[in-house]
Motif scaffolding. Structure first.
Motif, PDB file in Angstrom:
ATOM      1  N   TRP A 136       0.804  -1.224   0.000  1.00 46.63           N
ATOM      2  CA  TRP A 136       0.000   0.000   0.000  1.00 46.63           C
ATOM      3  C   TRP A 136       0.836   1.273   0.000  1.00 46.63           C
ATOM      4  CZ3 TRP A 136       0.572   3.280   4.184  1.00 46.63           C
ATOM      5  CH2 TRP A 136       1.251   2.736   5.303  1.00 46.63           C
ATOM      6  N   GLU A 137       2.049   1.196   0.503  1.00 52.98           N
ATOM      7  CA  GLU A 137       2.908   2.379   0.520  1.00 52.98           C
ATOM      8  C   GLU A 137       3.133   2.916  -0.901  1.00 52.98           C
ATOM      9  OE1 GLU A 137       4.299  -0.429   3.871  1.00 52.98           O
ATOM     10  OE2 GLU A 137       3.681  -0.581   1.765  1.00 52.98           O
ATOM     11  N   LYS A 138       3.175   1.997  -1.870  1.00 54.80           N
ATOM     12  CA  LYS A 138       3.363   2.405  -3.260  1.00 54.80           C
ATOM     13  C   LYS A 138       2.148   3.183  -3.780  1.00 54.80           C
ATOM     14  CE  LYS A 138       6.347  -1.532  -4.394  1.00 54.80           C
ATOM     15  NZ  LYS A 138       6.495  -2.756  -5.230  1.00 54.80           N
ATOM     16  N   SER A 186       1.430   2.117  10.406  1.00 56.13           N
ATOM     17  CA  SER A 186       2.482   3.060  10.019  1.00 56.13           C
ATOM     18  C   SER A 186       2.002   4.089   8.997  1.00 56.13           C
ATOM     19  CB  SER A 186       3.681   2.297   9.442  1.00 56.13           C
ATOM     20  OG  SER A 186       3.308   1.564   8.286  1.00 56.13           O
ATOM     21  N   LEU A 187       0.688   4.224   8.863  1.00 53.33           N
ATOM     22  CA  LEU A 187       0.144   5.129   7.851  1.00 53.33           C
ATOM     23  C   LEU A 187       0.683   6.555   7.999  1.00 53.33           C
ATOM     24  CD1 LEU A 187      -1.734   5.773   5.505  1.00 53.33           C
ATOM     25  CD2 LEU A 187      -3.607   6.038   7.148  1.00 53.33           C
ATOM     26  N   ARG A 188       0.661   7.081   9.219  1.00 51.02           N
ATOM     27  CA  ARG A 188       1.112   8.458   9.394  1.00 51.02           C
ATOM     28  C   ARG A 188       2.587   8.599   9.020  1.00 51.02           C
ATOM     29  NH1 ARG A 188      -0.297  12.692  14.225  1.00 51.02           N
ATOM     30  NH2 ARG A 188       0.787  14.481  13.285  1.00 51.02           N
ATOM     31  N   GLU A 189       3.415   7.673   9.453  1.00 47.91           N
ATOM     32  CA  GLU A 189       4.844   7.748   9.168  1.00 47.91           C
ATOM     33  C   GLU A 189       5.107   7.689   7.667  1.00 47.91           C
ATOM     34  OE1 GLU A 189       3.473   5.873  11.485  1.00 47.91           O
ATOM     35  OE2 GLU A 189       4.328   6.746  13.324  1.00 47.91           O
ATOM     36  N   VAL A 190       4.384   6.829   6.961  1.00 43.97           N
ATOM     37  CA  VAL A 190       4.559   6.727   5.513  1.00 43.97           C
ATOM     38  C   VAL A 190       4.122   8.011   4.830  1.00 43.97           C
ATOM     39  CG1 VAL A 190       3.742   5.544   3.431  1.00 43.97           C
ATOM     40  CG2 VAL A 190       4.395   4.223   5.443  1.00 43.97           C
ATOM     41  N   LEU A 191       2.999   8.573   5.254  1.00 36.76           N
ATOM     42  CA  LEU A 191       2.528   9.825   4.673  1.00 36.76           C
ATOM     43  C   LEU A 191       3.517  10.956   4.930  1.00 36.76           C
ATOM     44  CD1 LEU A 191      -1.265   9.638   5.569  1.00 36.76           C
ATOM     45  CD2 LEU A 191      -0.272   9.520   3.274  1.00 36.76           C
ATOM     46  N   GLU A 192       4.076  10.992   6.124  1.00 35.61           N
ATOM     47  CA  GLU A 192       5.072  12.016   6.442  1.00 35.61           C
ATOM     48  C   GLU A 192       6.298  11.872   5.550  1.00 35.61           C
ATOM     49  OE1 GLU A 192       5.676  11.344  10.584  1.00 35.61           O
ATOM     50  OE2 GLU A 192       4.135  12.797  11.195  1.00 35.61           O
ATOM     51  N   SER A 193       6.768  10.638   5.384  1.00 36.30           N
ATOM     52  CA  SER A 193       7.943  10.379   4.568  1.00 36.30           C
ATOM     53  C   SER A 193       7.707  10.752   3.106  1.00 36.30           C
ATOM     54  CB  SER A 193       8.345   8.908   4.676  1.00 36.30           C
ATOM     55  OG  SER A 193       9.412   8.604   3.817  1.00 36.30           O
ATOM     56  N   GLU A 194       6.577  10.320   2.562  1.00 30.32           N
ATOM     57  CA  GLU A 194       6.278  10.596   1.165  1.00 30.32           C
ATOM     58  C   GLU A 194       6.002  12.078   0.935  1.00 30.32           C
ATOM     59  OE1 GLU A 194       6.678   8.619  -1.313  1.00 30.32           O
ATOM     60  OE2 GLU A 194       7.113   6.835  -0.095  1.00 30.32           O
TER      61      GLU A 194
END
Length: 219
Positions: A136-138, A186-194
């Protein structure tokens, strides 16, 4: 309707899950897919703007978006052919086929230009789909990649129920697992990173004591 090469295993799984469920999906999901209408209200689509939904399902969200934003151009993709049958019916019933295009594609890896003849969109949203998408990160990265300048990516999905009783969280997780749904801790962390990679800003909100998370990434 356009199509691209799809990962057969996941596409087949989703078709199996929704072959019959799609007929009652909207009736049942309105009780626990919370925050969807709030996401749509917050899209703030510009005049004659374009909107893409990743994981459009039955077309319910696109129909509501069409009602709220009368001159918006609408696009939706989903990996499930079964769901797209329902989506096509919804679009026809709402009388918005003239400004709506649907395509069968993988939300983690798609070519918007090939599918729709459009390379970028003013608004992109993902509603309760990330919790069902392998890799899903993609999808987050792909959504940001097709944003037009000044555009925004909107996400609503299951949170971690962090302010709710433990028993409720356990029951909810067990129920969701039956439908191959897994809330992304980890949704928030992934959104922050992207967001950082894209030079965009992130707003993040916990809804209903953490039952759902709502996020907006703005270029």
């Amino acid at each position: 309707m356009s199509t691209q090469d799809l990962p057969a295993n996941h596409a087949d799984l989703m078709d199996g899950v929704y072959r019959w469920q799609r007929h009652i999906y909207d009736l049942t999901r309105k009780y626990y897919l919370l925050g969807r209408d709030r996401l749509i209200a917050g899209l703030d689509v510009p005049a004659n703007g374009s909107v893409l939904e990743l994981g459009c399902g039955t077309g319910r969200n696109l129909a509501l978006t069409a009602r709220r934003y009368r001159d918006a151009r609408l696009y939706g993709l989903d990996i499930s052919a079964e769901m797209l049958v329902s989506a096509q019916a919804t679009i026809a019933r709402e009388g918005i086929a003239g400004r709506t295009l649907l395509a069968r594609a993988d939300a983690t890896d798609f070519d918007a230009q090939a599918l729709f003849g459009v390379a970028s969109f003013d608004r992109v949203f993902v509603s309760y789909s990330l919790s069902m998408i392998p890799g899903w990160e993609k999808t987050v990265a792909a959504g940001l990649a097709v944003l037009a300048p000044g555009g925004s990516l909107h996400v609503v999905d299951f949170g971690q129920q962090e302010r709710m009783p433990g028993w409720f969280r356990s029951l909810l997780r067990a129920w969701l697992k039956k439908f191959h749904v897994s809330p992304r801790d980890s949704l928030r962390e992934v959104l922050e990173s992207e967001s950082t990679k894209a030079g965009a800003s992130l707003s993040f909100e916990r809804l209903y004591r953490g039952y759902a998370w709502l996020a907006v990434v703005r270029r």
